[in-house]
Enzyme design. Structure first.
Site, PDB file in Angstrom:
ATOM      1  N   HIS A 316      -9.493  -8.547  -1.647  1.00  0.00           N
ATOM      2  CA  HIS A 316     -10.636  -7.933  -0.961  1.00  0.00           C
ATOM      3  C   HIS A 316     -10.321  -7.835   0.520  1.00  0.00           C
ATOM      4  CE1 HIS A 316     -14.764  -7.190   0.352  1.00  0.00           C
ATOM      5  NE2 HIS A 316     -14.995  -6.865  -0.908  1.00  0.00           N
ATOM      6  N   ASP A 374     -15.622  -7.112  -9.081  1.00  0.00           N
ATOM      7  CA  ASP A 374     -15.305  -6.256 -10.243  1.00  0.00           C
ATOM      8  C   ASP A 374     -14.577  -6.983 -11.354  1.00  0.00           C
ATOM      9  OD1 ASP A 374     -14.813  -3.946  -7.705  1.00  0.00           O
ATOM     10  OD2 ASP A 374     -16.339  -3.739  -9.256  1.00  0.00           O
TER      11      ASP A 374
HETATM   12  C1  SDX Z   1     -14.856  -3.408  -4.006  1.00  0.00           C
HETATM   13  O1  SDX Z   1     -15.190  -3.395   0.909  1.00  0.00           O
HETATM   14  C2  SDX Z   1     -16.012  -3.836   0.065  1.00  0.00           C
HETATM   15  O2  SDX Z   1     -16.944  -4.615   0.407  1.00  0.00           O
HETATM   16  C3  SDX Z   1     -15.802  -3.339  -1.363  1.00  0.00           C
HETATM   17  C4  SDX Z   1     -16.699  -3.983  -2.416  1.00  0.00           C
HETATM   18  C5  SDX Z   1     -18.158  -3.602  -2.231  1.00  0.00           C
HETATM   19  O3  SDX Z   1     -19.011  -4.352  -2.741  1.00  0.00           O
HETATM   20  O4  SDX Z   1     -18.432  -2.498  -1.683  1.00  0.00           O
HETATM   21  O5  SDX Z   1     -16.561  -5.402  -2.364  1.00  0.00           O
HETATM   22  C6  SDX Z   1     -16.316  -3.519  -3.820  1.00  0.00           C
HETATM   23  O6  SDX Z   1     -14.307  -2.368  -3.760  1.00  0.00           O
HETATM   24  C7  SDX Z   1     -14.073  -4.633  -4.423  1.00  0.00           C
HETATM   25  C8  SDX Z   1     -12.531  -4.380  -4.450  1.00  0.00           C
HETATM   26  C9  SDX Z   1     -12.217  -3.711  -5.796  1.00  0.00           C
HETATM   27  N1  SDX Z   1     -10.805  -3.273  -5.817  1.00  0.00           N
HETATM   28  C10 SDX Z   1      -9.892  -3.888  -6.573  1.00  0.00           C
HETATM   29  O7  SDX Z   1     -10.097  -4.906  -7.247  1.00  0.00           O
HETATM   30  C11 SDX Z   1      -8.521  -3.200  -6.579  1.00  0.00           C
HETATM   31  C12 SDX Z   1      -7.419  -4.244  -6.394  1.00  0.00           C
HETATM   32  N2  SDX Z   1      -7.480  -4.762  -5.043  1.00  0.00           N
HETATM   33  C13 SDX Z   1      -6.648  -4.152  -4.029  1.00  0.00           C
HETATM   34  O8  SDX Z   1      -6.442  -2.786  -4.193  1.00  0.00           O
HETATM   35  C14 SDX Z   1      -6.950  -4.637  -2.617  1.00  0.00           C
HETATM   36  O9  SDX Z   1      -7.070  -5.991  -2.689  1.00  0.00           O
HETATM   37  C15 SDX Z   1      -8.156  -4.075  -1.882  1.00  0.00           C
HETATM   38  C16 SDX Z   1      -8.143  -2.586  -1.840  1.00  0.00           C
HETATM   39  C17 SDX Z   1      -9.411  -4.527  -2.537  1.00  0.00           C
HETATM   40  C18 SDX Z   1      -8.104  -4.609  -0.463  1.00  0.00           C
HETATM   41  O10 SDX Z   1      -6.994  -4.070   0.117  1.00  0.00           O
HETATM   42  P1  SDX Z   1      -6.626  -4.391   1.651  1.00  0.00           P
HETATM   43  O11 SDX Z   1      -7.645  -5.201   2.329  1.00  0.00           O
HETATM   44  O12 SDX Z   1      -6.223  -3.110   2.299  1.00  0.00           O
HETATM   45  O13 SDX Z   1      -5.440  -5.370   1.487  1.00  0.00           O
HETATM   46  P2  SDX Z   1      -3.992  -4.905   1.335  1.00  0.00           P
HETATM   47  O14 SDX Z   1      -3.894  -3.804   0.341  1.00  0.00           O
HETATM   48  O15 SDX Z   1      -3.434  -4.690   2.703  1.00  0.00           O
HETATM   49  O16 SDX Z   1      -3.346  -6.205   0.654  1.00  0.00           O
HETATM   50  C19 SDX Z   1      -2.869  -7.261   1.440  1.00  0.00           C
HETATM   51  C20 SDX Z   1      -1.641  -7.730   0.669  1.00  0.00           C
HETATM   52  C21 SDX Z   1      -0.656  -6.587   0.373  1.00  0.00           C
HETATM   53  O17 SDX Z   1       0.621  -7.176   0.293  1.00  0.00           O
HETATM   54  P3  SDX Z   1       1.604  -7.010   1.612  1.00  0.00           P
HETATM   55  O18 SDX Z   1       1.686  -5.520   1.903  1.00  0.00           O
HETATM   56  O19 SDX Z   1       0.914  -7.786   2.720  1.00  0.00           O
HETATM   57  O20 SDX Z   1       2.906  -7.622   1.163  1.00  0.00           O
HETATM   58  O21 SDX Z   1      -2.047  -8.237  -0.620  1.00  0.00           O
HETATM   59  C22 SDX Z   1      -1.478  -7.427  -1.640  1.00  0.00           C
HETATM   60  C23 SDX Z   1      -1.029  -6.123  -1.018  1.00  0.00           C
HETATM   61  O22 SDX Z   1       0.089  -5.598  -1.718  1.00  0.00           O
HETATM   62  N3  SDX Z   1      -2.541  -7.206  -2.624  1.00  0.00           N
HETATM   63  C24 SDX Z   1      -2.387  -7.270  -3.937  1.00  0.00           C
HETATM   64  C25 SDX Z   1      -3.676  -7.016  -4.448  1.00  0.00           C
HETATM   65  N4  SDX Z   1      -4.532  -6.791  -3.468  1.00  0.00           N
HETATM   66  C26 SDX Z   1      -3.831  -6.900  -2.329  1.00  0.00           C
HETATM   67  N5  SDX Z   1      -1.318  -7.525  -4.715  1.00  0.00           N
HETATM   68  C27 SDX Z   1      -1.536  -7.521  -6.044  1.00  0.00           C
HETATM   69  N6  SDX Z   1      -2.744  -7.295  -6.629  1.00  0.00           N
HETATM   70  C28 SDX Z   1      -3.823  -7.041  -5.860  1.00  0.00           C
HETATM   71  N7  SDX Z   1      -5.023  -6.811  -6.432  1.00  0.00           N
END
Ligand code: SDX
Length: 451
Positions: A316, A374
């Site tokens: 998140h 989720d």
């Molecule tokens: C919602 O914003 C909100 O409040 C949203 C929400 C709401 O109520 O409105 O809470 C609802 O959207 C919840 C999130 C649902 N999405 C998912 O579950 C999809 C999986 N999660 C990721 O796509 C990700 O965690 C996000 C999109 C939720 C957050 O992404 P960020 O903040 O941009 O973080 P990032 O992508 O920069 O990740 C940081 C690191 C990265 O690695 P590095 O580049 O630093 O090496 O963590 C890794 C990412 O690759 N990472 C993951 C991961 N999520 C982040 N690696 C594996 N699996 C994951 N799920």
């Protein structure tokens, strides 16, 4: 909104020094009622000729708000000061709608009046039925939601002049009241069953389940525990500060677009798998994992930089601790499965084992990746009988009140202005037009033109 500018006078300014030019400027520091202070950079470009750069807005506050507070490190979520756990266990969704819209829990009289007003707006203009008929039966229900909600502005002209507080409130009430009807009709259309009109004698959430699952051929019966679980699901999705879809609604609304069009824009943004589309993606992921013994392979894929696969329902932007909504959702999943006598749901078993393994893995620990709202919600929705294609529709039904409350707050904010971010330009600098004979002969798009 009260004038918060005066409340920030006592914070010492932040001095910014440019080592290149020797210029230093003082940046006012604004303080909220809780949470991080902010640097007020509204005069930065005027004083330095520079912009800030923050793709994804990881460190940017786009507005002032009094609706929702999140502390991502402590896993705190409050609406108007009330903890989400308390609201989920003690309140009901329509009362939370009132709280988000008006800032206080309603008196008994106001609560009953609010329920009445919402009940009397649940029907859709009959012409809208023909809009549904324009979609293929296998259209994704979110595509229908975007289309039908956007079309509301073609029917409810009498509530699009939001400079009039009465029209503003009618638009808010219409959207809260009609979004379940629109969602239920999207489901009925996808399964080829007749639309079911709303009933004013049912509660908001029971009415939604009635419009979704009842059929003309038999009496509709549903357990109060199932209604409670659905109502709690809506509470947990009601609002969440300035997330992607809420920011979309605010940006659309900042141009003066009507509230129906703004909510349609929010629904479009929510549809993405990185946002509200994740609940549908979680179930597909759990089904793809298929068996607990396959979990390590998927965990390795999620950690592999060269593999686009991510653990859906994990991570998140704000929560670097357990999402408080996920905790409530996990308990609710157990309750619902018990209620429908399905204590051996294989997907729940996989989800629990996946969470356990991931939370012990250094990759997830170091990156502070925890289950989010989720991760468990899809298990509840599947148990309630919804197809996965409806999961994000259900998220949108819960979130509509948050979107419209944030839209209303923005419209009523005296410092509201059109949102217009700038950029770091990295394109070509000025060059002269070349006649065709003087241009590079090789095609850079033949891969595109190739049959
Ligand atoms: C919602 O914003 C909100 O409040 C949203 C929400 C709401 O109520 O409105 O809470 C609802 O959207 C919840 C999130 C649902 N999405 C998912 O579950 C999809 C999986 N999660 C990721 O796509 C990700 O965690 C996000 C999109 C939720 C957050 O992404 P960020 O903040 O941009 O973080 P990032 O992508 O920069 O990740 C940081 C690191 C990265 O690695 P590095 O580049 O630093 O090496 O963590 C890794 C990412 O690759 N990472 C993951 C991961 N999520 C982040 N690696 C594996 N699996 C994951 N799920």
């Amino acid at each position: 909104m009260n004038d918060k500018e005066d409340n920030n006078a006592e914070k010492k300014p932040f001095t910014l020094f440019n080592n290149e030019t020797g210029q230093s400027i003082e940046i006012p520091v604004l303080q909220g009622s809780e949470g991080p202070d902010v640097l007020d950079i509204r005069k930065l470009h005027e004083e330095t000729g520079m912009f800030t750069y923050d793709p994804g807005f990881t460190s940017t506050a786009s507005c002032e708000s009094e609706i929702t507070y999140i502390d991502g490190l402590k896993g705190i979520l409050r609406h108007r000061g009330y903890d989400i756990q308390e609201l989920a266990s003690k309140s009901e969704f329509l009362e939370v709608c009132y709280l988000l819209l008006h800032g206080e829990l309603p008196s008994i009289e106001d609560k009953n009046k609010f329920i009445d007003v919402i009940s009397n707006h649940t029907m859709l203009h009959e012409q809208l039925v023909y809009l549904y008929r324009g979609f293929r039966r296998d259209a994704h229900p979110m595509a229908i939601m975007v289309g039908v909600v956007g079309a509301l502005s073609a029917f409810y002209h009498d509530s699009t002049d939001f400079s009039d507080i009465k029209q503003r409130m009618v638009a808010c009430h219409r959207l809260i009241a009609k979004i379940p009807t629109i969602g239920a009709m999207a489901y009925k259309y996808s399964v080829g069953q007749p639309f079911v009109y709303p009933r004013n004698d049912l509660s908001y959430t029971e009415n939604f389940l009635y419009m979704t699952f009842s059929v003309p051929t038999e009496e509709f019966k549903i357990s109060p525990n199932i209604v409670k679980a659905m109502d709690r699901f809506f509470i947990l999705h009601a609002d969440h500060e300035q997330n992607a879809s809420t920011s979309t609604v605010r940006l659309a609304g900042s141009s003066g677009a009507n509230p129906f069009a703004c909510i349609a824009a929010g629904i479009a943004s929510l549809w993405g798998p990185a946002h509200g589309g994740a609940n549908e993606a979680v179930i597909k992921m759990l089904e793809e994992i298929g068996d607990i013994e396959n979990i390590p392979m998927f965990i390795n894929r999620a950690k592999d930089k060269n593999d686009p696969f991510r653990l859906m329902g994990f991570g998140h932007r704000v929560y670097k601790n357990y999402d408080p909504r996920a905790k409530v959702m996990k308990e609710s999943a157990h309750d619902v499965l018990k209620e429908i006598n399905n204590n051996n749901d294989p997907l729940l078993k996989i989800a629990i084992e996946l969470e356990k393994i991931a939370l012990q893995d250094p990759y997830f620990i170091d990156k502070k990746l925890y289950p989010n709202v989720d991760f468990y919600s899809g298990i509840i929705l599947k148990a309630l009988g919804f197809p996965t294609s409806m999961f994000t529709v259900l998220f949108a039904i819960g979130r509509t009140v948050g979107w419209i409350s944030q839209w209303k707050e923005m419209i009523e904010d005296p410092i509201n202005k059109i949102g217009r971010p700038r950029q770091l330009y990295k394109g070509k600098v000025s060059r002269n037009y070349q006649l065709e004979d003087n241009r590079d002969k090789k095609s850079i798009f033949n891969w595109l033109w190739k049959k």
